[in-house]
Motif scaffolding. Sequence first.
Motif, PDB file in Angstrom:
ATOM      1  N   LYS A  64     -60.489 -63.126  -6.750  1.00  0.00           N
ATOM      2  CA  LYS A  64     -59.893 -63.980  -5.731  1.00  0.00           C
ATOM      3  C   LYS A  64     -60.805 -65.170  -5.487  1.00  0.00           C
ATOM      4  O   LYS A  64     -62.026 -65.014  -5.365  1.00  0.00           O
ATOM      5  N   ASP A 104     -61.453 -59.011  -4.706  1.00  0.00           N
ATOM      6  CA  ASP A 104     -60.950 -58.838  -3.347  1.00  0.00           C
ATOM      7  C   ASP A 104     -61.427 -57.498  -2.780  1.00  0.00           C
ATOM      8  O   ASP A 104     -61.535 -56.501  -3.515  1.00  0.00           O
ATOM      9  N   GLU A 120     -59.950 -55.341  -0.920  1.00  0.00           N
ATOM     10  CA  GLU A 120     -58.961 -54.264  -0.976  1.00  0.00           C
ATOM     11  C   GLU A 120     -58.470 -53.999  -2.400  1.00  0.00           C
ATOM     12  O   GLU A 120     -58.497 -52.869  -2.874  1.00  0.00           O
ATOM     13  N   THR A 121     -58.012 -55.052  -3.080  1.00  0.00           N
ATOM     14  CA  THR A 121     -57.386 -54.857  -4.393  1.00  0.00           C
ATOM     15  C   THR A 121     -58.387 -54.867  -5.542  1.00  0.00           C
ATOM     16  O   THR A 121     -58.078 -54.388  -6.632  1.00  0.00           O
ATOM     17  N   ARG A 122     -59.570 -55.450  -5.307  1.00  0.00           N
ATOM     18  CA  ARG A 122     -60.596 -55.627  -6.337  1.00  0.00           C
ATOM     19  C   ARG A 122     -60.157 -56.576  -7.443  1.00  0.00           C
ATOM     20  O   ARG A 122     -60.823 -56.693  -8.470  1.00  0.00           O
ATOM     21  N   GLU A 123     -59.055 -57.295  -7.227  1.00  0.00           N
ATOM     22  CA  GLU A 123     -58.641 -58.328  -8.170  1.00  0.00           C
ATOM     23  C   GLU A 123     -59.417 -59.608  -7.867  1.00  0.00           C
ATOM     24  O   GLU A 123     -59.705 -59.910  -6.700  1.00  0.00           O
TER      25      GLU A 123
END
Length: 280
Positions: free
Chosen positions: A215, A208, A210-213
Amino acid sequence: MTHALGESDWGDWLPRAIEDADPDTVALWYLGCNGFAIKGAEGTVLWIDPYLGLGDPPRTIRMIPVPFDPTDVTVGDALFITHEHSDHAHGPSQAPILANTDAELVAPDDSLAVADEEDWTGRWDVSADQFTEVTEGDRLRVGEFAVDVVAVNDPDATHPVGYVIEHDSGTILHGGDTKPTDAFAELGDEYDVDLGILAFGSAGAIPDKETREPKYTKWYADETEIVDAANALGIDRLLPTHWDVWKGLTADPTALYPHVRSFDHPRRLEIVEIGDRVDL
């Protein structure tokens, strides 16, 4: 965030090939991602979405070589942008081409806003007089080409457009990152599209912004969607793009063969790799 310009190890052979070419009809060179150089029999040169950046690792990781340095480009009459995403509207890739060639920049409003935000006129030898804003329904002439600006369906972009490029030798449609839309049936009735350029890719787990998780991400048409779009548009030759560039979203364009087999259109699947030339 502006993607950093990549360093090419291809030298200048591709810009020189475009410069030296003398096509009988219209020649197109695939630049990877969704970029093209187009040259007509009379020598008019158009660029569409040339992108030479490296992405934004680890979110977007470029999987193909950078084919040239934009400062090596010496010919160009117009540079078209389909939408505002960084791999389509990118100052480090495109402003040097405008500076070297005095080409006209043709783009919708949100793409021109990128040029303003990135200060193209301040960072490079580019004049605002070179900028032409277009929207759906506009028509312009560049040398031997007539270009119509058409509506497309890219829900991830804020103002995407496509371009129908008409020449005595045939008609090209560049759809940007479009997916199918009901409007394509009407476009197919209006134009006899010889070569259609449509984005194709897979879905993947991409970090992601923003979060870099990781997605779930699906930015481009899949096998069914690209063929639905090509059939509605009545395309004779379908040239899939964008499948090559981003890690996690790459795809195999040869997988489209069984999908196109039972449809009236496209009549031919045109598979190219970065640096390849095709002719009308």
